[in-house]
Motif scaffolding. Structure first.
Motif, PDB file in Angstrom:
ATOM      1  N   TYR A   1      -1.380  -7.366   3.249  1.00  0.00           N
ATOM      2  CA  TYR A   1      -1.077  -6.789   1.077  1.00  0.00           C
ATOM      3  C   TYR A   1      -1.573  -5.394   1.284  1.00  0.00           C
ATOM      4  CZ  TYR A   1      -2.222 -12.061   1.170  1.00  0.00           C
ATOM      5  OH  TYR A   1      -2.222 -13.216   0.912  1.00  0.00           O
ATOM      6  N   ARG A   2      -0.629  -5.016   0.415  1.00  0.00           N
ATOM      7  CA  ARG A   2      -0.875  -3.755  -0.016  1.00  0.00           C
ATOM      8  C   ARG A   2      -1.600  -3.511  -1.347  1.00  0.00           C
ATOM      9  NH1 ARG A   2       0.537   1.002   1.220  1.00  0.00           N
ATOM     10  NH2 ARG A   2       2.472   0.508   1.836  1.00  0.00           N
TER      11      ARG A   2
ATOM     12  N   GLY B   1      -3.972   1.528  -2.308  1.00  0.00           N
ATOM     13  CA  GLY B   1      -2.591   2.041  -1.297  1.00  0.00           C
ATOM     14  C   GLY B   1      -3.262   1.811   0.089  1.00  0.00           C
ATOM     15  N   SER B   2      -4.158   1.111   0.537  1.00  0.00           N
ATOM     16  CA  SER B   2      -5.049   0.763   1.644  1.00  0.00           C
ATOM     17  C   SER B   2      -3.841  -1.013   1.540  1.00  0.00           C
ATOM     18  CB  SER B   2      -5.832   0.812   2.346  1.00  0.00           C
ATOM     19  OG  SER B   2      -7.023  -0.269   0.842  1.00  0.00           O
TER      20      SER B   2
ATOM     21  N   PRO C   1      -6.353  -4.585 -10.330  1.00  0.00           N
ATOM     22  CA  PRO C   1      -5.061  -4.702  -9.770  1.00  0.00           C
ATOM     23  C   PRO C   1      -5.041  -6.152  -8.824  1.00  0.00           C
ATOM     24  CG  PRO C   1      -4.326  -3.071 -10.189  1.00  0.00           C
ATOM     25  CD  PRO C   1      -5.928  -3.170  -9.804  1.00  0.00           C
ATOM     26  N   ALA C   2      -4.420  -7.609  -8.394  1.00  0.00           N
ATOM     27  CA  ALA C   2      -4.701  -8.121  -7.110  1.00  0.00           C
ATOM     28  C   ALA C   2      -3.863  -7.278  -6.162  1.00  0.00           C
ATOM     29  CB  ALA C   2      -3.860  -9.912  -7.494  1.00  0.00           C
ATOM     30  N   PRO C   3      -3.788  -7.842  -4.878  1.00  0.00           N
ATOM     31  CA  PRO C   3      -3.039  -7.894  -3.784  1.00  0.00           C
ATOM     32  C   PRO C   3      -1.587  -7.423  -3.925  1.00  0.00           C
ATOM     33  CG  PRO C   3      -5.299  -8.186  -3.227  1.00  0.00           C
ATOM     34  CD  PRO C   3      -5.415  -8.075  -4.740  1.00  0.00           C
TER      35      PRO C   3
ATOM     36  N   THR D   1      -7.160  -1.530   6.993  1.00  0.00           N
ATOM     37  CA  THR D   1      -6.544   0.048   6.956  1.00  0.00           C
ATOM     38  C   THR D   1      -6.394   0.378   6.027  1.00  0.00           C
ATOM     39  OG1 THR D   1      -5.748   1.262   9.062  1.00  0.00           O
ATOM     40  CG2 THR D   1      -5.033  -0.756   7.771  1.00  0.00           C
ATOM     41  N   LEU D   2      -6.563   1.948   6.488  1.00  0.00           N
ATOM     42  CA  LEU D   2      -5.746   3.254   5.657  1.00  0.00           C
ATOM     43  C   LEU D   2      -4.568   3.209   5.939  1.00  0.00           C
ATOM     44  CD1 LEU D   2      -9.248   5.155   5.593  1.00  0.00           C
ATOM     45  CD2 LEU D   2      -7.893   3.979   3.217  1.00  0.00           C
TER      46      LEU D   2
END
Length: 90
Positions: A46-47, A51-52, A27-29, A66-67
């Motif tokens: 963006y997510r 989940g990052s 899926p797109a961010p 980033t995480l």
């Protein structure tokens, strides 16, 4: 002692057994926020589907990932970037 190969439990499907569903793009961010910079550009946060978090700057073009589950990395960039918004390619 009897030895049973692991492949007998869950054989790997060959290329012919794979379906189109395996090749669907993620899926797109989802855009979470827009942070204005000092140069009049924006940093978009963006997510991603894993989940990052990621971000891109419409001024200098910097991309970050980033995480961490905060937007601090994007806020820090927004406070230092002084480039005006880039022109979109025609």
């Amino acid at each position: 002692m009897t030895v049973t190969p692991i492949s007998s439990f869950a054989p790997f499907p060959g290329p012919a057994a794979r379906t189109e569903a395996e090749y669907v793009s993620p899926p797109a961010p989802v855009r979470l926020s827009r942070i204005p910079t000092g140069g009049g550009a924006d940093v978009h946060v963006y997510r991603d589907s894993d989940g990052s978090l990621s971000s891109d700057c419409t001024g200098c073009g910097e991309y970050a990932w980033t995480l961490r589950v905060t937007t601090e990395f994007a806020e820090e960039h927004a406070t230092t970037c002084r480039r005006p918004p880039r022109l979109l390619a025609a």
